[in-house]
Design a protein around this motif. Structure first.
Motif, PDB file in Angstrom:
ATOM      1  N   GLY A  44     -13.816  48.890 -19.450  1.00 24.36           N
ATOM      2  CA  GLY A  44     -14.369  48.761 -18.114  1.00 24.36           C
ATOM      3  C   GLY A  44     -14.586  50.079 -17.405  1.00 24.36           C
ATOM      4  O   GLY A  44     -14.928  50.104 -16.222  1.00 24.36           O
ATOM      5  N   TYR A  45     -14.368  51.186 -18.117  1.00 26.98           N
ATOM      6  CA  TYR A  45     -14.565  52.508 -17.530  1.00 26.98           C
ATOM      7  C   TYR A  45     -15.595  53.290 -18.336  1.00 26.98           C
ATOM      8  O   TYR A  45     -15.752  53.099 -19.547  1.00 26.98           O
ATOM      9  CB  TYR A  45     -13.260  53.315 -17.502  1.00 26.98           C
ATOM     10  N   LEU A  46     -16.267  54.183 -17.634  1.00 20.79           N
ATOM     11  CA  LEU A  46     -17.120  55.167 -18.279  1.00 20.79           C
ATOM     12  C   LEU A  46     -16.393  56.502 -18.258  1.00 20.79           C
ATOM     13  O   LEU A  46     -15.975  56.965 -17.198  1.00 20.79           O
ATOM     14  CB  LEU A  46     -18.455  55.288 -17.533  1.00 20.79           C
ATOM     15  N   ILE A  47     -16.221  57.091 -19.417  1.00 21.85           N
ATOM     16  CA  ILE A  47     -15.616  58.417 -19.521  1.00 21.85           C
ATOM     17  C   ILE A  47     -16.753  59.415 -19.664  1.00 21.85           C
ATOM     18  O   ILE A  47     -17.559  59.325 -20.590  1.00 21.85           O
ATOM     19  CB  ILE A  47     -14.649  58.504 -20.717  1.00 21.85           C
ATOM     20  N   VAL A  48     -16.837  60.349 -18.736  1.00 22.59           N
ATOM     21  CA  VAL A  48     -17.972  61.259 -18.621  1.00 22.59           C
ATOM     22  C   VAL A  48     -17.544  62.684 -18.935  1.00 22.59           C
ATOM     23  O   VAL A  48     -16.450  63.120 -18.556  1.00 22.59           O
ATOM     24  CB  VAL A  48     -18.565  61.205 -17.195  1.00 22.59           C
ATOM     25  N   VAL A  49     -18.421  63.403 -19.614  1.00 24.34           N
ATOM     26  CA  VAL A  49     -18.199  64.817 -19.838  1.00 24.34           C
ATOM     27  C   VAL A  49     -19.249  65.597 -19.035  1.00 24.34           C
ATOM     28  O   VAL A  49     -20.444  65.317 -19.111  1.00 24.34           O
ATOM     29  CB  VAL A  49     -18.250  65.178 -21.341  1.00 24.34           C
ATOM     30  N   GLU A  50     -18.766  66.527 -18.215  1.00 23.77           N
ATOM     31  CA  GLU A  50     -19.638  67.380 -17.407  1.00 23.77           C
ATOM     32  C   GLU A  50     -19.740  68.742 -18.074  1.00 23.77           C
ATOM     33  O   GLU A  50     -18.748  69.445 -18.250  1.00 23.77           O
ATOM     34  CB  GLU A  50     -19.073  67.539 -16.003  1.00 23.77           C
ATOM     35  N   SER A  51     -20.960  69.135 -18.416  1.00 29.18           N
ATOM     36  CA  SER A  51     -21.151  70.362 -19.200  1.00 29.18           C
ATOM     37  C   SER A  51     -21.053  71.632 -18.363  1.00 29.18           C
ATOM     38  O   SER A  51     -20.732  72.696 -18.893  1.00 29.18           O
ATOM     39  CB  SER A  51     -22.520  70.327 -19.872  1.00 29.18           C
ATOM     40  N   GLN A  52     -21.383  71.538 -17.077  1.00 30.67           N
ATOM     41  CA  GLN A  52     -21.521  72.713 -16.204  1.00 30.67           C
ATOM     42  C   GLN A  52     -22.545  73.694 -16.773  1.00 30.67           C
ATOM     43  O   GLN A  52     -22.420  74.916 -16.627  1.00 30.67           O
ATOM     44  CB  GLN A  52     -20.167  73.402 -15.976  1.00 30.67           C
ATOM     45  N   PHE A  53     -23.590  73.171 -17.405  1.00 31.49           N
ATOM     46  CA  PHE A  53     -24.606  74.021 -18.014  1.00 31.49           C
ATOM     47  C   PHE A  53     -25.404  74.815 -16.977  1.00 31.49           C
ATOM     48  O   PHE A  53     -26.088  75.775 -17.335  1.00 31.49           O
ATOM     49  CB  PHE A  53     -25.566  73.179 -18.853  1.00 31.49           C
ATOM     50  N   GLY A  54     -25.324  74.417 -15.709  1.00 30.71           N
ATOM     51  CA  GLY A  54     -25.998  75.196 -14.686  1.00 30.71           C
ATOM     52  C   GLY A  54     -25.496  76.629 -14.624  1.00 30.71           C
ATOM     53  O   GLY A  54     -26.227  77.543 -14.220  1.00 30.71           O
ATOM     54  N   VAL A  55     -24.262  76.851 -15.053  1.00 31.55           N
ATOM     55  CA  VAL A  55     -23.688  78.191 -15.083  1.00 31.55           C
ATOM     56  C   VAL A  55     -24.278  79.003 -16.239  1.00 31.55           C
ATOM     57  O   VAL A  55     -24.359  80.232 -16.173  1.00 31.55           O
ATOM     58  CB  VAL A  55     -22.149  78.102 -15.203  1.00 31.55           C
TER      59      VAL A  55
ATOM     60  N   ARG B 192     -13.030  59.733 -15.650  1.00 31.79           N
ATOM     61  CA  ARG B 192     -13.166  58.274 -15.790  1.00 31.79           C
ATOM     62  C   ARG B 192     -13.769  57.685 -14.524  1.00 31.79           C
ATOM     63  O   ARG B 192     -13.306  57.937 -13.416  1.00 31.79           O
ATOM     64  CB  ARG B 192     -11.807  57.621 -16.037  1.00 31.79           C
ATOM     65  N   ILE B 193     -14.801  56.856 -14.705  1.00 29.87           N
ATOM     66  CA  ILE B 193     -15.467  56.191 -13.590  1.00 29.87           C
ATOM     67  C   ILE B 193     -15.481  54.693 -13.878  1.00 29.87           C
ATOM     68  O   ILE B 193     -15.868  54.269 -14.970  1.00 29.87           O
ATOM     69  CB  ILE B 193     -16.919  56.697 -13.433  1.00 29.87           C
ATOM     70  N   ALA B 194     -15.052  53.894 -12.919  1.00 31.98           N
ATOM     71  CA  ALA B 194     -15.073  52.447 -13.101  1.00 31.98           C
ATOM     72  C   ALA B 194     -16.508  51.951 -13.151  1.00 31.98           C
ATOM     73  O   ALA B 194     -17.334  52.295 -12.309  1.00 31.98           O
ATOM     74  CB  ALA B 194     -14.325  51.764 -11.962  1.00 31.98           C
ATOM     75  N   LEU B 195     -16.810  51.150 -14.158  1.00 31.34           N
ATOM     76  CA  LEU B 195     -18.146  50.585 -14.277  1.00 31.34           C
ATOM     77  C   LEU B 195     -18.339  49.451 -13.276  1.00 31.34           C
ATOM     78  O   LEU B 195     -17.406  48.689 -13.015  1.00 31.34           O
ATOM     79  CB  LEU B 195     -18.373  50.056 -15.693  1.00 31.34           C
ATOM     80  N   PRO B 196     -19.530  49.329 -12.738  1.00 32.88           N
ATOM     81  CA  PRO B 196     -19.800  48.207 -11.830  1.00 32.88           C
ATOM     82  C   PRO B 196     -19.943  46.905 -12.605  1.00 32.88           C
ATOM     83  O   PRO B 196     -20.179  46.896 -13.817  1.00 32.88           O
ATOM     84  CB  PRO B 196     -21.119  48.599 -11.175  1.00 32.88           C
ATOM     85  N   THR B 197     -19.792  45.799 -11.906  1.00 35.60           N
ATOM     86  CA  THR B 197     -20.064  44.497 -12.495  1.00 35.60           C
ATOM     87  C   THR B 197     -21.568  44.264 -12.500  1.00 35.60           C
ATOM     88  O   THR B 197     -22.229  44.448 -11.494  1.00 35.60           O
ATOM     89  CB  THR B 197     -19.365  43.388 -11.690  1.00 35.60           C
ATOM     90  N   ILE B 198     -22.082  43.849 -13.633  1.00 36.02           N
ATOM     91  CA  ILE B 198     -23.513  43.661 -13.785  1.00 36.02           C
ATOM     92  C   ILE B 198     -23.819  42.168 -13.852  1.00 36.02           C
ATOM     93  O   ILE B 198     -23.253  41.469 -14.697  1.00 36.02           O
ATOM     94  CB  ILE B 198     -24.018  44.315 -15.078  1.00 36.02           C
ATOM     95  N   PRO B 199     -24.707  41.662 -13.004  1.00 40.76           N
ATOM     96  CA  PRO B 199     -25.067  40.250 -13.120  1.00 40.76           C
ATOM     97  C   PRO B 199     -25.889  40.012 -14.380  1.00 40.76           C
ATOM     98  O   PRO B 199     -26.697  40.834 -14.773  1.00 40.76           O
ATOM     99  CB  PRO B 199     -25.900  40.001 -11.856  1.00 40.76           C
ATOM    100  N   ALA B 200     -25.637  38.904 -15.039  1.00 46.33           N
ATOM    101  CA  ALA B 200     -26.442  38.553 -16.193  1.00 46.33           C
ATOM    102  C   ALA B 200     -27.867  38.278 -15.753  1.00 46.33           C
ATOM    103  O   ALA B 200     -28.141  38.034 -14.576  1.00 46.33           O
ATOM    104  CB  ALA B 200     -25.852  37.323 -16.887  1.00 46.33           C
TER     105      ALA B 200
ATOM    106  N   ALA C 226     -22.415  36.391 -13.414  1.00 45.29           N
ATOM    107  CA  ALA C 226     -21.863  37.739 -13.521  1.00 45.29           C
ATOM    108  C   ALA C 226     -21.460  38.052 -14.945  1.00 45.29           C
ATOM    109  O   ALA C 226     -21.008  37.225 -15.686  1.00 45.29           O
ATOM    110  CB  ALA C 226     -20.651  37.891 -12.597  1.00 45.29           C
ATOM    111  N   MET C 227     -21.659  39.323 -15.293  1.00 43.66           N
ATOM    112  CA  MET C 227     -21.285  39.800 -16.611  1.00 43.66           C
ATOM    113  C   MET C 227     -20.607  41.136 -16.421  1.00 43.66           C
ATOM    114  O   MET C 227     -21.167  42.028 -15.775  1.00 43.66           O
ATOM    115  CB  MET C 227     -22.519  39.959 -17.503  1.00 43.66           C
ATOM    116  N   THR C 228     -19.412  41.306 -16.927  1.00 45.89           N
ATOM    117  CA  THR C 228     -18.694  42.552 -16.801  1.00 45.89           C
ATOM    118  C   THR C 228     -18.706  43.297 -18.114  1.00 45.89           C
ATOM    119  O   THR C 228     -18.370  42.727 -19.143  1.00 45.89           O
ATOM    120  CB  THR C 228     -17.232  42.299 -16.384  1.00 45.89           C
ATOM    121  N   PRO C 229     -19.122  44.586 -18.110  1.00 45.79           N
ATOM    122  CA  PRO C 229     -19.158  45.324 -19.366  1.00 45.79           C
ATOM    123  C   PRO C 229     -17.761  45.578 -19.895  1.00 45.79           C
ATOM    124  O   PRO C 229     -16.817  45.645 -19.136  1.00 45.79           O
ATOM    125  CB  PRO C 229     -19.841  46.641 -18.954  1.00 45.79           C
TER     126      PRO C 229
END
Length: 331
Positions: free
Chosen positions: A287-298, A315-323, A328-331
């Motif tokens: 139920g979470y998205l784990i994100v990697v931030e590159s900081q490539f702007g540097v 870690r970012i909580a994923l929203p509930t997505i309606p089918a 409702a459908m939860t990833p």
């Protein structure tokens, strides 16, 4: 675990085609796992047991983050097998392999080598194989089909490659002008049923390529998005007809993660995380998205030459997505 000092995240309610508001659930004290200083990560993969792997564009190495660990540990040493800037990663539990794309971003500290697909033992990190791209190119991202074959984007040439592990062959699967269009373009790749999707970095398009039953490729078409992707990077399939697009927005400075809904007659985009420091990849777990931030702007963008902040997995909580039918459908 501290939050990155450079990161401002705005929790917002978005009126979207789903008819629901999507919130960003990430506050100053949100969970993070630390990466080595100066790492500049480019991709993220996850094994079945939750072990995370990320590679460095500058250090030419791969680190591992075990479940529950607060930080990373070395996994593949710099330059192993000719690693340069580590691009896309994919953990294949069935084969016991970690696949990695290696290419030259101009910032790696290891000797230049032809761009290639590499395979490492998923538990030990030992090199199992190396396959240079035919006709050269830029190995960027990869997706695994149910039959175990890999589909690989090439940012330097207008094509998709295919790797067959049973035969140990890497070939050009399809070449078509729509898959290029700029000097550095084809980027994220994802599979959804009988379709392959490709995002482009320079002009922000999304393309669809049918996968025929005989293994061949259909004719690519451009998906009519309501707006261009801002620095289209990795793609992930969240559920049938729903993709996650990582927009690193290296020029605009507002990196975001956007949900792409392809289920209806008109595709829709819903951004649910923004203000990120060039997010290039992520994985979904529990139920979470784990994100990697590159900081490539540097390294390449408007902040070039400035000091980077700490590197971490977020870690970012994923929203509930309606089918599609409305339930409702939860990833």
């Amino acid at each position: 675990m501290q939050s990155l000092p450079h990161m401002t995240l705005r929790a917002r309610r978005t009126a979207c085609a789903f008819g629901l508001g999507i919130h960003l659930f990430l506050a100053a004290g949100a969970s993070a796992q630390q990466l080595p200083p100066g790492f500049f990560p480019e991709s993220l993969a996850i094994a079945a047991d939750g072990t995370l792997f990320t590679g460095s564009a500058t250090e030419s190495s791969i680190v591992r983050v075990r479940p529950g660990a607060r930080g990373a540990e070395p996994f593949v040493a710099a330059g192993t097998g000719g690693l340069m800037s580590v691009q896309g990663l994919l953990a294949d539990d069935a084969a016991g392999r970690l696949y990695a794309c290696s290419a030259d971003l101009g910032v790696a500290r290891t000797p230049k080598m032809p761009s290639a697909l590499l395979a490492f033992d998923l538990s030990k990190g030992t090199l199992l194989g190396r396959w240079p791209l035919p006709g050269d190119g830029f190995c960027n991202d990869l997706a695994r089909a149910p039959d175990g074959r890999l589909y690989i984007s090439d940012s330097a040439q207008p094509r998709i490659l295919r790797f067959d592990p049973a035969r140990s062959t890497l070939i050009s699967w399809i070449t078509h002008p729509l898959l290029g269009g700029a000097r550095f373009n084809g980027n994220g790749v994802a599979l959804d049923g009988g379709q392959l999707y490709l995002s482009t970095f320079s002009d922000g398009r999304l393309l669809r390529v049918p996968l025929h039953a005989d293994g061949g490729a259909g004719t690519p078409v451009v998906v009519p998005l309501p707006r261009p992707l801002a620095g289209g990077d990795a793609l992930r399939t969240l559920s049938p007809g729903i993709l996650l697009a990582f927009e690193n927005d290296i020029d605009g400075g507002n990196g975001r993660v956007t949900m792409v809904d392809l289920r209806g007659p008109q595709p829709s985009l819903t951004t649910f995380a923004e203000g990120l420091a060039e997010p290039v990849s992520g994985v979904v777990r529990g139920g979470y998205l784990i994100v990697v931030e590159s900081q490539f702007g540097v390294l390449f963008g408007k902040r070039r030459g400035q000091a980077s902040g700490p590197f971490a997995l977020r870690r970012i909580a994923l929203p509930t997505i309606p089918a599609a039918a409305g339930s409702a459908m939860t990833p």
